[in-house]
Design a protein around this motif. Structure first.
Motif, short mmCIF file in Angstrom:
data_model
loop_
_atom_site.label_atom_id
_atom_site.label_comp_id
_atom_site.label_asym_id
_atom_site.label_seq_id
_atom_site.Cartn_x
_atom_site.Cartn_y
_atom_site.Cartn_z
N UNK A 1 -61.33 50.66 15.35
CA UNK A 1 -60.35 51.27 15.86
C UNK A 1 -60.82 52.62 16.39
N UNK A 2 -60.78 52.74 17.87
CA UNK A 2 -61.24 54.04 18.50
C UNK A 2 -60.68 55.18 18.32
N UNK A 3 -61.06 56.33 18.98
CA UNK A 3 -60.60 57.50 18.46
C UNK A 3 -59.04 57.83 19.05
N UNK A 4 -58.86 57.34 20.11
CA UNK A 4 -57.53 57.36 20.60
C UNK A 4 -56.54 56.35 20.71
N UNK A 5 -57.18 55.13 19.78
CA UNK A 5 -56.26 54.02 19.69
C UNK A 5 -55.07 54.10 18.76
N UNK A 6 -54.00 53.75 19.24
CA UNK A 6 -52.58 53.98 18.44
C UNK A 6 -52.43 52.55 17.63
N UNK A 7 -51.76 52.74 16.51
CA UNK A 7 -51.32 51.58 15.79
C UNK A 7 -49.81 52.01 15.28
N UNK A 8 -48.75 51.01 15.94
CA UNK A 8 -47.49 51.19 15.51
C UNK A 8 -46.97 50.88 14.27
N UNK A 9 -46.42 51.84 13.55
CA UNK A 9 -45.87 51.35 12.27
C UNK A 9 -44.43 51.07 12.40
N UNK A 10 -43.63 52.04 12.87
CA UNK A 10 -42.14 51.96 12.86
C UNK A 10 -41.63 52.00 14.25
N UNK A 11 -40.64 51.26 14.40
CA UNK A 11 -39.96 51.36 15.62
C UNK A 11 -38.36 51.85 15.69
N UNK A 12 -37.67 52.47 16.45
CA UNK A 12 -36.28 52.78 16.26
C UNK A 12 -35.74 52.32 17.46
N UNK A 13 -35.39 50.90 17.51
CA UNK A 13 -34.89 50.16 18.76
C UNK A 13 -33.35 50.67 18.86
N UNK A 14 -32.64 50.99 17.95
CA UNK A 14 -31.31 51.42 17.98
C UNK A 14 -31.06 52.82 18.64
N UNK A 15 -32.16 53.57 18.56
CA UNK A 15 -31.99 54.87 19.49
C UNK A 15 -31.80 54.75 20.68
N UNK A 16 -32.28 53.75 21.38
CA UNK A 16 -32.17 53.43 22.95
C UNK A 16 -30.87 52.86 23.38
N UNK A 17 -30.39 52.24 22.16
CA UNK A 17 -28.73 51.64 22.34
C UNK A 17 -27.67 52.58 22.27
N UNK A 18 -28.03 53.74 21.34
CA UNK A 18 -27.00 54.89 20.91
C UNK A 18 -27.27 56.06 21.87
N UNK A 19 -28.27 56.36 22.52
CA UNK A 19 -28.55 57.65 23.15
C UNK A 19 -29.10 57.30 24.51
N UNK A 20 -28.94 58.20 25.35
CA UNK A 20 -29.83 58.42 26.67
C UNK A 20 -30.92 59.43 26.52
N UNK A 21 -32.37 58.61 26.48
CA UNK A 21 -33.55 59.73 26.20
C UNK A 21 -33.90 60.26 27.49
N UNK A 22 -33.66 61.69 27.14
CA UNK A 22 -34.07 62.42 28.13
C UNK A 22 -35.48 62.93 28.41
N UNK A 23 -36.17 63.18 27.24
CA UNK A 23 -37.59 63.70 27.23
C UNK A 23 -38.16 63.29 25.93
N UNK A 24 -39.59 62.93 25.97
CA UNK A 24 -40.06 62.39 24.57
C UNK A 24 -41.31 63.38 24.30
#
Length: 154
Positions: free
Chosen positions: A1-24
């Motif tokens: 795994x590289x220095x900037x490689x990302x490994x997803x652990x948990x995802x919140x799909x419900x957030x996209x359903x319940x909210x308008x995402x303005x900024x991350x």
């Protein structure tokens, strides 16, 4: 795994359903040793999690990190509140936005960036019921169009 490689652990799909995402935003998480080991095994849930700013610090509540099996006495409470690590200027910016009506902070995903545990949080505005219905209708139309396309190309 590289220095900037990302490994997803948990995802919140419900957030996209319940909210308008303005900024991350990306924030570090203050964790104990056994919690990091548990995250490496992928035992984390942010479905019920929410974020608040308290005394100039960002804190995540309801983030469930299951206890590490071999951690015995060193294990912490799985639902304890955890401090998020961000620059003060970003925290002040978020605090100002949250005071506006309808804005909130929601966690989108937890991942490892290199060897560091990070959480992606979003400045979001709540959706009304009719907004959710419109999104569902759009998804249905898109799915139907893909089905039609698939049938024609066989």
């Amino acid at each position: 795994m590289g220095k900037n490689a990302t490994k997803l652990i948990a995802n919140n799909k419900k957030a996209f359903h319940d909210y308008f995402i303005e900024e991350k935003f990306e924030a570090g998480i203050c964790l104990a040793g056994t919690e990091v080991k548990s995250l490496r095994q992928g035992k984390c849930s942010i479905k019920e999690a929410y974020i608040q700013i308290k005394d100039g610090e960002i804190i995540i509540y309801g983030m469930n990190i299951s206890p590490y099996e071999k951690g015995n006495i060193f294990n912490k409470d799985p639902l304890r509140e955890r401090k998020l690590l961000m620059h003060k200027s970003e925290i002040h910016k978020l605090a100002g936005k949250i005071k506006e009506k309808g804005y909130t902070l929601v966690p989108l995903q937890v991942y490892f960036k290199g060897s560091l545990a990070k959480v992606e949080i979003a400045l979001a505005k709540g959706k009304k019921l009719y907004d959710k219905r419109q999104d569902i209708a759009k998804k249905d139309m898109k799915r139907e169009a893909q089905r039609e396309f698939k049938i024609r190309n066989l």
